[in-house]
Design a protein around this motif. Structure first.
Motif, PDB file in Angstrom:
ATOM      1  N   ARG A  37       0.823  -1.216   0.000  1.00 11.00           N
ATOM      2  CA  ARG A  37       0.000   0.000   0.000  1.00 11.00           C
ATOM      3  C   ARG A  37       0.856   1.265   0.000  1.00 11.00           C
ATOM      4  NH1 ARG A  37      -3.517  -2.899   4.059  1.00 11.00           N
ATOM      5  NH2 ARG A  37      -5.174  -3.803   2.791  1.00 11.00           N
ATOM      6  N   ALA A  38       1.949   1.205  -0.737  1.00 13.31           N
ATOM      7  CA  ALA A  38       2.836   2.353  -0.889  1.00 13.31           C
ATOM      8  C   ALA A  38       2.284   3.271  -1.976  1.00 13.31           C
ATOM      9  CB  ALA A  38       4.239   1.884  -1.259  1.00 13.31           C
ATOM     10  N   LYS A  39       2.722   4.516  -1.945  1.00 14.55           N
ATOM     11  CA  LYS A  39       2.301   5.498  -2.954  1.00 14.55           C
ATOM     12  C   LYS A  39       3.473   5.814  -3.869  1.00 14.55           C
ATOM     13  CE  LYS A  39      -0.830   7.862   0.184  1.00 14.55           C
ATOM     14  NZ  LYS A  39      -1.062   9.102   0.943  1.00 14.55           N
ATOM     15  N   ILE A  40       3.190   5.877  -5.148  1.00 15.43           N
ATOM     16  CA  ILE A  40       4.173   6.340  -6.119  1.00 15.43           C
ATOM     17  C   ILE A  40       4.022   7.859  -6.152  1.00 15.43           C
ATOM     18  CG2 ILE A  40       5.025   6.200  -8.482  1.00 15.43           C
ATOM     19  CD1 ILE A  40       4.953   3.489  -6.863  1.00 15.43           C
ATOM     20  N   VAL A  41       5.066   8.585  -5.754  1.00 10.77           N
ATOM     21  CA  VAL A  41       4.962  10.040  -5.660  1.00 10.77           C
ATOM     22  C   VAL A  41       5.701  10.766  -6.772  1.00 10.77           C
ATOM     23  CG1 VAL A  41       4.440  10.097  -3.201  1.00 10.77           C
ATOM     24  CG2 VAL A  41       6.811  10.146  -3.940  1.00 10.77           C
ATOM     25  N   ASP A  42       6.534  10.022  -7.527  1.00  9.32           N
ATOM     26  CA  ASP A  42       7.217  10.631  -8.665  1.00  9.32           C
ATOM     27  C   ASP A  42       7.674   9.533  -9.612  1.00  9.32           C
ATOM     28  OD1 ASP A  42       8.413  13.064  -9.955  1.00  9.32           O
ATOM     29  OD2 ASP A  42      10.235  11.878  -9.684  1.00  9.32           O
ATOM     30  N   VAL A  43       7.515   9.795 -10.905  1.00  7.68           N
ATOM     31  CA  VAL A  43       7.958   8.842 -11.926  1.00  7.68           C
ATOM     32  C   VAL A  43       8.670   9.616 -13.020  1.00  7.68           C
ATOM     33  CG1 VAL A  43       7.222   7.156 -13.653  1.00  7.68           C
ATOM     34  CG2 VAL A  43       6.008   7.294 -11.486  1.00  7.68           C
ATOM     35  N   SER A  44       9.811   9.090 -13.454  1.00  8.30           N
ATOM     36  CA  SER A  44      10.509   9.651 -14.601  1.00  8.30           C
ATOM     37  C   SER A  44      10.864   8.490 -15.526  1.00  8.30           C
ATOM     38  CB  SER A  44      11.767  10.415 -14.165  1.00  8.30           C
ATOM     39  OG  SER A  44      12.738   9.526 -13.679  1.00  8.30           O
ATOM     40  N   ASN A  45      11.554   8.777 -16.613  1.00 13.54           N
ATOM     41  CA  ASN A  45      11.901   7.720 -17.562  1.00 13.54           C
ATOM     42  C   ASN A  45      12.770   6.635 -16.948  1.00 13.54           C
ATOM     43  OD1 ASN A  45      10.484   8.829 -19.694  1.00 13.54           O
ATOM     44  ND2 ASN A  45      12.212  10.100 -20.343  1.00 13.54           N
ATOM     45  N   ASP A  46      13.630   7.022 -16.009  1.00 13.61           N
ATOM     46  CA  ASP A  46      14.587   6.046 -15.483  1.00 13.61           C
ATOM     47  C   ASP A  46      14.532   5.841 -13.966  1.00 13.61           C
ATOM     48  OD1 ASP A  46      15.551   8.506 -14.782  1.00 13.61           O
ATOM     49  OD2 ASP A  46      17.620   8.115 -15.388  1.00 13.61           O
ATOM     50  N   SER A  47      13.546   6.456 -13.300  1.00 15.45           N
ATOM     51  CA  SER A  47      13.461   6.278 -11.845  1.00 15.45           C
ATOM     52  C   SER A  47      12.028   6.439 -11.354  1.00 15.45           C
ATOM     53  CB  SER A  47      14.370   7.272 -11.123  1.00 15.45           C
ATOM     54  OG  SER A  47      13.866   8.587 -11.227  1.00 15.45           O
ATOM     55  N   MET A  48      11.843   6.063 -10.096  1.00 15.01           N
ATOM     56  CA  MET A  48      10.542   6.144  -9.462  1.00 15.01           C
ATOM     57  C   MET A  48      10.772   6.433  -7.980  1.00 15.01           C
ATOM     58  SD  MET A  48       7.755   3.039  -9.246  1.00 15.01           S
ATOM     59  CE  MET A  48       7.508   3.000 -10.996  1.00 15.01           C
ATOM     60  N   VAL A  49       9.962   7.322  -7.399  1.00 17.51           N
ATOM     61  CA  VAL A  49      10.033   7.604  -5.966  1.00 17.51           C
ATOM     62  C   VAL A  49       8.777   7.030  -5.322  1.00 17.51           C
ATOM     63  CG1 VAL A  49      10.163   9.355  -4.154  1.00 17.51           C
ATOM     64  CG2 VAL A  49      11.400   9.696  -6.308  1.00 17.51           C
ATOM     65  N   ILE A  50       8.997   6.230  -4.275  1.00 17.52           N
ATOM     66  CA  ILE A  50       7.910   5.554  -3.580  1.00 17.52           C
ATOM     67  C   ILE A  50       7.879   6.028  -2.132  1.00 17.52           C
ATOM     68  CG2 ILE A  50       6.978   3.316  -2.885  1.00 17.52           C
ATOM     69  CD1 ILE A  50       8.623   2.103  -5.223  1.00 17.52           C
ATOM     70  N   GLU A  51       6.671   6.285  -1.634  1.00 16.50           N
ATOM     71  CA  GLU A  51       6.446   6.693  -0.247  1.00 16.50           C
ATOM     72  C   GLU A  51       5.728   5.557   0.475  1.00 16.50           C
ATOM     73  OE1 GLU A  51       3.029   9.417   1.678  1.00 16.50           O
ATOM     74  OE2 GLU A  51       4.332  10.496   0.283  1.00 16.50           O
ATOM     75  N   LEU A  52       6.221   5.212   1.656  1.00 18.93           N
ATOM     76  CA  LEU A  52       5.599   4.148   2.444  1.00 18.93           C
ATOM     77  C   LEU A  52       5.635   4.520   3.915  1.00 18.93           C
ATOM     78  CD1 LEU A  52       4.345   1.296   2.616  1.00 18.93           C
ATOM     79  CD2 LEU A  52       6.671   0.405   2.770  1.00 18.93           C
ATOM     80  N   THR A  53       4.505   4.328   4.582  1.00 22.38           N
ATOM     81  CA  THR A  53       4.389   4.579   6.014  1.00 22.38           C
ATOM     82  C   THR A  53       4.003   3.289   6.709  1.00 22.38           C
ATOM     83  OG1 THR A  53       3.609   6.814   5.550  1.00 22.38           O
ATOM     84  CG2 THR A  53       3.213   5.974   7.763  1.00 22.38           C
ATOM     85  N   GLY A  54       4.593   3.051   7.882  1.00 25.71           N
ATOM     86  CA  GLY A  54       4.228   1.871   8.652  1.00 25.71           C
ATOM     87  C   GLY A  54       5.219   1.621   9.766  1.00 25.71           C
TER      88      GLY A  54
END
Length: 166
Positions: free
Chosen positions: A110-127
């Motif tokens: 149940r993580a959130k994808i907060v940014d996507v680019s051609n070669d990377s992705m930023v994921i946010e997770l709380t717990g």
């Protein structure tokens, strides 16, 4: 050696964070995690400190913190009697063929994808820490470019253990 989570209610004054961290450094105590933020009442700040040590060291930490002028209240946050969480942001290097697999892992947690680019992705997770560690363990096969953790923050459960300041 065990871990202890302390929730401190302190006066929101300049230097209070320095006083608390200075207490730890002067006595050679380690801080595993430290998070702070203003409460609903701007006169006060809630600080969550995680430290490790034997029973004597943890007892001394609590006693020394209680002596500080700016500290109003100290609560030990015990498992089952409190809610503790941490936030992580993870930047992963990915290509088109890896993107769907990473999305699947993120969805499971149940993580959130907060940014996507051609070669990377930023994921946010709380717990809880174990959830975050399990998530990071599943990402070991990918190139983690950056990782930021907030540290634990928490509150005791219920309303009977609340400090009310007038």
């Amino acid at each position: 050696m065990r871990k202890q989570v302390l929730s401190l209610l302190v006066e929101n004054t300049s230097g209070v964070l320095s006083h608390i961290s200075g207490l730890f450094s002067r006595r050679g105590y380690n801080i595993d995690s430290f998070s702070a933020g203003v409460t609903a009442d701007p006169r006060f700040t809630r600080i969550t400190v995680v430290s490790s040590g034997d029973e004597q060291i943890l007892e001394q930490i609590e006693k020394q913190l209680a002596k500080l002028e700016d500290v109003i209240d100290i609560k030990k946050l015990q498992d089952g009697e409190s809610v503790c969480r941490e936030l992580i942001l993870v930047k992963i290097k990915i290509n088109d063929t890896q993107r769907q697999a990473v999305l699947s892992v993120a969805n499971i947690f149940r993580a959130k994808i907060v940014d996507v680019s051609n070669d990377s992705m930023v994921i946010e997770l709380t717990g809880g820490q174990s959830k975050l560690d399990a998530f990071l363990d599943l990402l070991r096969g990918y190139d983690i470019l950056e990782l930021a953790r907030t540290g634990i923050t928490g509150l005791s459960r219920g309303s009977s253990n609340v400090t009310i300041i007038d």
